[in-house]
Design a protein around this motif. Structure first.
Motif, PDB file in Angstrom:
ATOM      1  N   THR A 196     -12.637 -18.703  59.760  1.00 46.49           N
ATOM      2  CA  THR A 196     -13.198 -17.411  60.153  1.00 46.49           C
ATOM      3  C   THR A 196     -13.711 -16.647  58.939  1.00 46.49           C
ATOM      4  OG1 THR A 196     -11.723 -17.302  62.060  1.00 46.49           O
ATOM      5  CG2 THR A 196     -12.695 -15.229  61.312  1.00 46.49           C
ATOM      6  N   LEU A 197     -12.950 -16.622  57.866  1.00 42.79           N
ATOM      7  CA  LEU A 197     -13.395 -15.909  56.669  1.00 42.79           C
ATOM      8  C   LEU A 197     -14.589 -16.591  56.020  1.00 42.79           C
ATOM      9  CD1 LEU A 197     -10.015 -14.790  55.068  1.00 42.79           C
ATOM     10  CD2 LEU A 197     -11.680 -13.374  56.293  1.00 42.79           C
ATOM     11  N   ASN A 198     -14.673 -17.912  56.108  1.00 39.39           N
ATOM     12  CA  ASN A 198     -15.863 -18.599  55.624  1.00 39.39           C
ATOM     13  C   ASN A 198     -17.098 -18.211  56.435  1.00 39.39           C
ATOM     14  OD1 ASN A 198     -15.748 -20.903  53.417  1.00 39.39           O
ATOM     15  ND2 ASN A 198     -13.747 -20.879  54.418  1.00 39.39           N
ATOM     16  N   GLU A 199     -16.932 -18.072  57.744  1.00 39.72           N
ATOM     17  CA  GLU A 199     -18.047 -17.615  58.580  1.00 39.72           C
ATOM     18  C   GLU A 199     -18.548 -16.248  58.111  1.00 39.72           C
ATOM     19  OE1 GLU A 199     -16.411 -17.481  62.460  1.00 39.72           O
ATOM     20  OE2 GLU A 199     -16.611 -19.629  62.838  1.00 39.72           O
ATOM     21  N   ILE A 200     -17.600 -15.327  57.899  1.00 37.12           N
ATOM     22  CA  ILE A 200     -17.962 -13.972  57.499  1.00 37.12           C
ATOM     23  C   ILE A 200     -18.617 -13.968  56.120  1.00 37.12           C
ATOM     24  CG2 ILE A 200     -17.040 -11.687  56.940  1.00 37.12           C
ATOM     25  CD1 ILE A 200     -14.797 -12.318  59.029  1.00 37.12           C
ATOM     26  N   ALA A 201     -18.037 -14.732  55.182  1.00 36.01           N
ATOM     27  CA  ALA A 201     -18.615 -14.807  53.841  1.00 36.01           C
ATOM     28  C   ALA A 201     -20.051 -15.309  53.896  1.00 36.01           C
ATOM     29  CB  ALA A 201     -17.764 -15.714  52.958  1.00 36.01           C
ATOM     30  N   GLY A 202     -20.300 -16.291  54.759  1.00 42.18           N
ATOM     31  CA  GLY A 202     -21.656 -16.810  54.901  1.00 42.18           C
ATOM     32  C   GLY A 202     -22.596 -15.817  55.555  1.00 42.18           C
ATOM     33  N   GLN A 203     -22.143 -15.174  56.627  1.00 47.88           N
ATOM     34  CA  GLN A 203     -22.994 -14.206  57.318  1.00 47.88           C
ATOM     35  C   GLN A 203     -23.366 -13.031  56.421  1.00 47.88           C
ATOM     36  OE1 GLN A 203     -20.308 -13.854  60.896  1.00 47.88           O
ATOM     37  NE2 GLN A 203     -22.249 -13.800  61.985  1.00 47.88           N
ATOM     38  N   SER A 204     -22.416 -12.571  55.602  1.00 44.91           N
ATOM     39  CA  SER A 204     -22.642 -11.381  54.775  1.00 44.91           C
ATOM     40  C   SER A 204     -23.096 -11.710  53.353  1.00 44.91           C
ATOM     41  CB  SER A 204     -21.341 -10.555  54.697  1.00 44.91           C
ATOM     42  OG  SER A 204     -20.997 -10.013  55.951  1.00 44.91           O
ATOM     43  N   SER A 205     -23.159 -12.990  53.007  1.00 43.79           N
ATOM     44  CA  SER A 205     -23.551 -13.419  51.656  1.00 43.79           C
ATOM     45  C   SER A 205     -22.685 -12.756  50.590  1.00 43.79           C
ATOM     46  CB  SER A 205     -25.046 -13.127  51.403  1.00 43.79           C
ATOM     47  OG  SER A 205     -25.853 -13.847  52.310  1.00 43.79           O
ATOM     48  N   GLY A 248      -6.474  -9.549  51.100  1.00 39.21           N
ATOM     49  CA  GLY A 248      -7.533  -9.929  50.179  1.00 39.21           C
ATOM     50  C   GLY A 248      -8.604  -8.879  50.085  1.00 39.21           C
ATOM     51  N   GLU A 249      -9.696  -9.244  49.420  1.00 42.28           N
ATOM     52  CA  GLU A 249     -10.814  -8.321  49.260  1.00 42.28           C
ATOM     53  C   GLU A 249     -12.124  -9.095  49.211  1.00 42.28           C
ATOM     54  OE1 GLU A 249      -8.243  -8.042  46.830  1.00 42.28           O
ATOM     55  OE2 GLU A 249      -9.050  -9.612  45.527  1.00 42.28           O
ATOM     56  N   VAL A 250     -13.195  -8.354  49.430  1.00 42.27           N
ATOM     57  CA  VAL A 250     -14.550  -8.893  49.379  1.00 42.27           C
ATOM     58  C   VAL A 250     -15.084  -8.685  47.962  1.00 42.27           C
ATOM     59  CG1 VAL A 250     -16.878  -8.746  50.344  1.00 42.27           C
ATOM     60  CG2 VAL A 250     -14.883  -8.356  51.817  1.00 42.27           C
ATOM     61  N   VAL A 251     -15.750  -9.712  47.428  1.00 36.84           N
ATOM     62  CA  VAL A 251     -16.284  -9.647  46.066  1.00 36.84           C
ATOM     63  C   VAL A 251     -17.747 -10.084  46.070  1.00 36.84           C
ATOM     64  CG1 VAL A 251     -14.024 -10.052  45.006  1.00 36.84           C
ATOM     65  CG2 VAL A 251     -15.512 -12.000  45.535  1.00 36.84           C
ATOM     66  N   SER A 252     -18.432  -9.775  44.981  1.00 38.86           N
ATOM     67  CA  SER A 252     -19.831 -10.195  44.854  1.00 38.86           C
ATOM     68  C   SER A 252     -19.948 -11.596  44.280  1.00 38.86           C
ATOM     69  CB  SER A 252     -20.600  -9.206  43.972  1.00 38.86           C
ATOM     70  OG  SER A 252     -19.970  -9.066  42.704  1.00 38.86           O
ATOM     71  N   ASP A 253     -18.863 -12.081  43.627  1.00 35.38           N
ATOM     72  CA  ASP A 253     -18.873 -13.436  43.069  1.00 35.38           C
ATOM     73  C   ASP A 253     -18.831 -14.488  44.177  1.00 35.38           C
ATOM     74  OD1 ASP A 253     -18.740 -12.239  40.589  1.00 35.38           O
ATOM     75  OD2 ASP A 253     -16.555 -12.445  40.423  1.00 35.38           O
ATOM     76  N   HIS A 254     -19.192 -15.693  43.818  1.00 28.81           N
ATOM     77  CA  HIS A 254     -19.188 -16.884  44.698  1.00 28.81           C
ATOM     78  C   HIS A 254     -19.564 -16.557  46.148  1.00 28.81           C
ATOM     79  CE1 HIS A 254     -15.055 -15.691  45.943  1.00 28.81           C
ATOM     80  NE2 HIS A 254     -14.770 -15.617  44.652  1.00 28.81           N
ATOM     81  N   PRO A 255     -20.778 -16.010  46.394  1.00 28.03           N
ATOM     82  CA  PRO A 255     -21.182 -15.669  47.765  1.00 28.03           C
ATOM     83  C   PRO A 255     -21.119 -16.876  48.701  1.00 28.03           C
ATOM     84  CG  PRO A 255     -23.066 -15.631  46.263  1.00 28.03           C
ATOM     85  CD  PRO A 255     -21.852 -15.729  45.418  1.00 28.03           C
ATOM     86  N   GLY A 256     -20.614 -16.620  49.902  1.00 31.81           N
ATOM     87  CA  GLY A 256     -20.481 -17.667  50.899  1.00 31.81           C
ATOM     88  C   GLY A 256     -19.214 -18.487  50.781  1.00 31.81           C
ATOM     89  N   LYS A 257     -18.365 -18.169  49.795  1.00 22.82           N
ATOM     90  CA  LYS A 257     -17.154 -18.958  49.590  1.00 22.82           C
ATOM     91  C   LYS A 257     -15.901 -18.075  49.664  1.00 22.82           C
ATOM     92  CE  LYS A 257     -18.998 -22.776  46.814  1.00 22.82           C
ATOM     93  NZ  LYS A 257     -20.399 -22.486  47.066  1.00 22.82           N
TER      94      LYS A 257
END
Length: 336
Positions: free
Chosen positions: A228-237, A302-311
């Motif tokens: 699920t978090l991979n989906e979100i990371a991909g959708q939001s880049s 956890g938190e959202v970061v700008s590094d490693h987008p999509g991962k």
């Protein structure tokens, strides 16, 4: 496609499921609402924003500790609507019944569905029944669809995560998958593992009272928290960092996962939500969640970061880091 036949893994909620959607269904059905690939579609009719979702349930076995296929069907669709911030209103239900199913079992499932609908505050207003020859199904399959209303000012989507946001889960990870697996395999553990199956719409409503600026809500069902978090990371880049020490996992679930060779981050949940929220609102939202029945064990993980987008990256308890990829293959078939 890479495969010329459908595999069980195409229903896992993981990478092959996403390939199936993107390579078969989206080219045929793609439109503005569907292409967002959120848990539900959002459509407008004059003066009203509606959330609309459908889901099918083929869990084996149909009864398990903490729930059954009927409760699962109602809660699953209610939660898909709630993940858009919608107030669920009405459900439909379709039954595909194998010839020979005991009538008492069917009545028990129907009663369970009604109890779950009552708790969620929704009505089952239409439906359909089909009976197939013995051997053409496995006891009972259920399809549900639901509609709800989305208030103005609520704009929740997997595309909205921003660097600096916090990731919250409303409780323990992996309960449902391990409860079903234990029932399926006839396993017993020192402590009883029960499914977390529950309607989350009232919890979401309380969260929205704190702020309507919740970026993302998603229920980590098939494929678990990791997928699920991979989906979100991909959708939001964006990138997402998880902290292993903060992940709420019951000791008995962890023990069962170790015994069976599973990673709890990939195990299905049916009464959990992942919320991505602005950092400045995270503690207030967490406090409200912890005061509710289905959020008592909520935690910031956890938190959202700008590094490693999509991962998605996990900070381990010993200080290392590892990439947490989307589920590949089928870990637990027919889990919902």
């Amino acid at each position: 496609m890479k495969y010329d036949k459908v595999l069980l893994a195409h229903g896992s909620g993981g990478k092959l499921s996403h390939d199936l959607v993107r390579e078969v269904f989206l080219p045929a059905f793609g439109n503005k609402a569907l292409n967002r690939l959120d848990d539900r579609a959002e459509v407008s009719v004059p003066g009203t924003r509606l959330a609309f979702s459908t889901d099918s349930f083929v869990v084996n076995p149909i009864f398990f500790a903490g729930g059954d296929i009927g409760k699962l069907a109602v809660c699953g669709t209610v939660n898909d609507l709630a993940m858009g911030g919608a107030q669920p209103l009405y459900l439909s239900v379709g039954f595909i019944i194998e010839e020979g199913l005991e009538m008492d079992i069917l009545k028990k499932i129907v009663a369970s569905m009604q109890a779950a609908a009552r708790e969620a505050g929704v009505d089952i207003v239409t439906g359909d029944t089909k009976v197939v020859e013995k051997g053409s199904a496995d006891k009972l399959f259920i399809n549900t669809a639901g509609i709800g209303i989305v208030e103005e000012g609520i704009h929740i989507s997997g595309h909205n995560a921003k660097p600096g946001d916090k990731v919250i889960i409303n409780g323990f990870i992996g309960d449902h998958g391990m409860a079903v697996m234990a029932e399926r395999q006839g396993l017993s553990f020192q402590s009883r593992i029960a499914s977390d199956c529950a309607p989350l719409n009232k919890l979401v409503a309380k969260m929205l009272e704190v702020t309507k600026d919740i970026r993302v809500l998603r229920d980590p069902t098939r494929g678990g928290v990791a997928t699920t978090l991979n989906e979100i990371a991909g959708q939001s880049s964006v990138g997402i960092v998880l902290h292993e020490k903060e992940l709420p996992i019951r000791d008995e679930v962890m023990a069962a996962c170790e015994f069976l060779g599973f990673d709890p981050l990939y195990v299905a949940n049916e009464g959990k939500l992942l919320a991505i929220v602005p950092a400045e609102k995270a503690e207030d939202i967490l406090a409200v969640m912890q005061g509710e029945k289905y959020g008592e064990n909520a935690a910031i993980i956890g938190e959202v970061v700008s590094d490693h987008p999509g991962k998605v990256v996990l900070k381990t308890a010993v200080g290392g880091r590892r990439i947490v990829d989307m589920l590949v293959g089928e870990q637990l078939p027919r889990i919902c």
